[in-house]
Design an enzyme around this catalytic site. Structure first.
Site, PDB file in Angstrom:
ATOM      1  N   HIS A  28      25.903   1.922   2.524  1.00  0.00           N
ATOM      2  CA  HIS A  28      24.809   1.285   3.272  1.00  0.00           C
ATOM      3  C   HIS A  28      24.879  -0.237   3.291  1.00  0.00           C
ATOM      4  O   HIS A  28      24.173  -0.877   4.064  1.00  0.00           O
ATOM      5  CB  HIS A  28      23.463   1.721   2.687  1.00  0.00           C
ATOM      6  CG  HIS A  28      23.117   1.082   1.378  1.00  0.00           C
ATOM      7  ND1 HIS A  28      23.823   1.322   0.216  1.00  0.00           N
ATOM      8  CD2 HIS A  28      22.142   0.187   1.045  1.00  0.00           C
ATOM      9  CE1 HIS A  28      23.304   0.631  -0.763  1.00  0.00           C
ATOM     10  NE2 HIS A  28      22.279  -0.075  -0.303  1.00  0.00           N
ATOM     11  N   VAL A  88      28.907  -0.965   9.023  1.00  0.00           N
ATOM     12  CA  VAL A  88      28.443   0.252   9.694  1.00  0.00           C
ATOM     13  C   VAL A  88      27.197   0.802   9.023  1.00  0.00           C
ATOM     14  O   VAL A  88      26.195   1.086   9.685  1.00  0.00           O
ATOM     15  CB  VAL A  88      29.560   1.314   9.709  1.00  0.00           C
ATOM     16  CG1 VAL A  88      29.034   2.638  10.253  1.00  0.00           C
ATOM     17  CG2 VAL A  88      30.736   0.833  10.560  1.00  0.00           C
ATOM     18  N   GLY A  89      27.244   0.947   7.700  1.00  0.00           N
ATOM     19  CA  GLY A  89      26.104   1.512   6.989  1.00  0.00           C
ATOM     20  C   GLY A  89      24.831   0.695   7.151  1.00  0.00           C
ATOM     21  O   GLY A  89      23.742   1.246   7.335  1.00  0.00           O
ATOM     22  N   SER A 143      37.815   6.895  12.310  1.00  0.00           N
ATOM     23  CA  SER A 143      38.447   5.800  13.039  1.00  0.00           C
ATOM     24  C   SER A 143      39.378   6.374  14.098  1.00  0.00           C
ATOM     25  O   SER A 143      39.892   7.493  13.960  1.00  0.00           O
ATOM     26  CB  SER A 143      39.232   4.924  12.056  1.00  0.00           C
ATOM     27  OG  SER A 143      40.177   4.121  12.731  1.00  0.00           O
ATOM     28  N   SER A 144      39.621   5.587  15.129  1.00  0.00           N
ATOM     29  CA  SER A 144      40.522   6.022  16.197  1.00  0.00           C
ATOM     30  C   SER A 144      41.960   6.159  15.711  1.00  0.00           C
ATOM     31  O   SER A 144      42.794   6.752  16.397  1.00  0.00           O
ATOM     32  CB  SER A 144      40.469   5.035  17.366  1.00  0.00           C
ATOM     33  OG  SER A 144      40.881   3.741  16.956  1.00  0.00           O
ATOM     34  N   CYS A 145      42.273   5.638  14.516  1.00  0.00           N
ATOM     35  CA  CYS A 145      43.641   5.735  14.006  1.00  0.00           C
ATOM     36  C   CYS A 145      44.015   7.161  13.629  1.00  0.00           C
ATOM     37  O   CYS A 145      45.179   7.426  13.290  1.00  0.00           O
ATOM     38  CB  CYS A 145      43.849   4.799  12.818  1.00  0.00           C
ATOM     39  SG  CYS A 145      43.004   5.315  11.307  1.00  0.00           S
ATOM     40  N   TYR A 194      45.517   5.898   5.473  1.00  0.00           N
ATOM     41  CA  TYR A 194      44.076   5.923   5.777  1.00  0.00           C
ATOM     42  C   TYR A 194      43.790   7.011   6.796  1.00  0.00           C
ATOM     43  O   TYR A 194      42.816   7.764   6.673  1.00  0.00           O
ATOM     44  CB  TYR A 194      43.655   4.550   6.303  1.00  0.00           C
ATOM     45  CG  TYR A 194      42.214   4.450   6.722  1.00  0.00           C
ATOM     46  CD1 TYR A 194      41.209   4.289   5.777  1.00  0.00           C
ATOM     47  CD2 TYR A 194      41.851   4.494   8.063  1.00  0.00           C
ATOM     48  CE1 TYR A 194      39.881   4.184   6.156  1.00  0.00           C
ATOM     49  CE2 TYR A 194      40.528   4.383   8.456  1.00  0.00           C
ATOM     50  CZ  TYR A 194      39.541   4.225   7.500  1.00  0.00           C
ATOM     51  OH  TYR A 194      38.230   4.120   7.883  1.00  0.00           O
TER      52      TYR A 194
END
Length: 316
Positions: free
Chosen positions: A12, A16-17, A108-110, A137
């Site tokens: 958090h 993002v959090g 993630s897009s990765c 990752y």
């Protein structure tokens, strides 16, 4: 779900959090839970299990991860694989065992293959090899997506994964040694403006294309996911449009008010020519991003200026 439903946001304090926390607070949710890494080490299975047994959250949002740029990923493959597996596996398993019915996993897009067709569709997952520099990752995140899918398939619980494109906004990382391209440019142009509009040198040719999503738009996608029962296990989250790195640089330069030259160092790598996500699956259900790139960059720059004391001036 009600306004007093107990919602645990892992991670958090991160970009993002914290955006998800702000979004839920603004909507009147009153029972949000957050723990710092010192308060709860998510890599420790027993501590996570005890936390779930004590707190009994109704909803869990996993925005916690060990993250970094290409260099960090490439030089530290083991912790990027193992620590991310530990964090997400402990959260997913503890949530399942505590009978949490709604879990949102952020990735993630990765996770998609390096040479997948553009724009990237959810169906491209596991169809080819990954980008080698951040595969550690990516493999961890793929495992998280599949774990949530498995819980969903076997137990019928609403575990869903959201895969955002390149994110930026308040609480971003502006450290030039580890930040991503947009916040790094914001800081470089800001420092150059304050250094008599010195020239700014950027890597590559400026021709690669990238998609950028303001973190508050991702937060609204998370809210959408917890307020609705989504029919699929995996959703891309992006704007659906991309820009060249050159256009991004000029947009940031105009926002900052830098009047110096931009120099492109073509001896440095460009990276992947294009990386655009197909977010039509989520948008068809009713979610839409609100920020234009101009609006989002201004918002991010405003935040950076109000937190300058956190960043030492760099020598250009």
């Amino acid at each position: 779900m009600t306004k007093d439903s107990k919602i645990y946001i892992a991670g958090h304090r991160g970009m993002v959090g914290s955006a998800i926390w702000r979004a839920l607070e603004a909507l009147g949710f009153t029972n949000l839970i957050g723990k710092t890494s010192k308060e709860l080490d998510l890599r420790n299975q027993q501590l996570v299990t005890d936390f779930f047994n004590n707190e009994k959250p109704n909803i869990v949002i996993d925005a916690a991860a060990k993250v970094g740029g290409i260099l960090a990923n490439n030089e530290n493959p083991y912790p990027f694989l193992m620590e991310n597996l530990q964090i997400q596996n402990n959260l997913i398993d503890a949530a399942h065992k505590a009978d949490v019915q709604k879990f949102v996993f952020l990735g993630s897009s990765c996770i998609y293959p390096k040479f997948a067709p553009q724009p990237l569709k959810e169906d491209y997952l596991l169809t080819d090899s990954l980008e080698p520099t951040n595969e550690w990752y990516a493999i961890a995140k793929i495992a998280g997506v599949k774990a949530c899918q498995a819980v969903r398939k076997q137990y019928g619980k609403d575990f869903v994964s959201l895969m955002p494109t390149n994110l930026y906004g308040p609480n971003d990382n502006f450290d030039l040694q580890s930040s991503h391209v947009l916040p790094a440019m914001l800081r470089k142009f800001h420092e150059a403006k304050n250094n008599e509009n010195a020239s700014v040198t950027l890597w590559g040719s400026g021709t690669p294309m990238r998609e950028f999503l303001h973190v508050d738009d991702l937060a609204q996608a998370v809210v959408f996911a917890i307020e609705n029962v989504l029919p699929e296990y995996l959703y891309n989250v992006g704007t659906g449009t991309d820009v060249t790195i050159k256009t991004l640089a000029e947009t940031i330069q105009n926002t900052v008010g830098h009047n110096g030259a931009i120099e492109w160092d073509s001896s440095k790598p460009d990276g992947t020519p294009r990386k655009l996500m197909d977010s039509s699956r989520l948008r068809a259900l009713g979610w839409e991003p609100k920020y234009t790139l101009d609006m989002g960059i201004q918002n991010a720059y405003d935040w950076f200026q109000s937190h300058q004391e956190d960043y030492k001036t760099v020598k250009l």
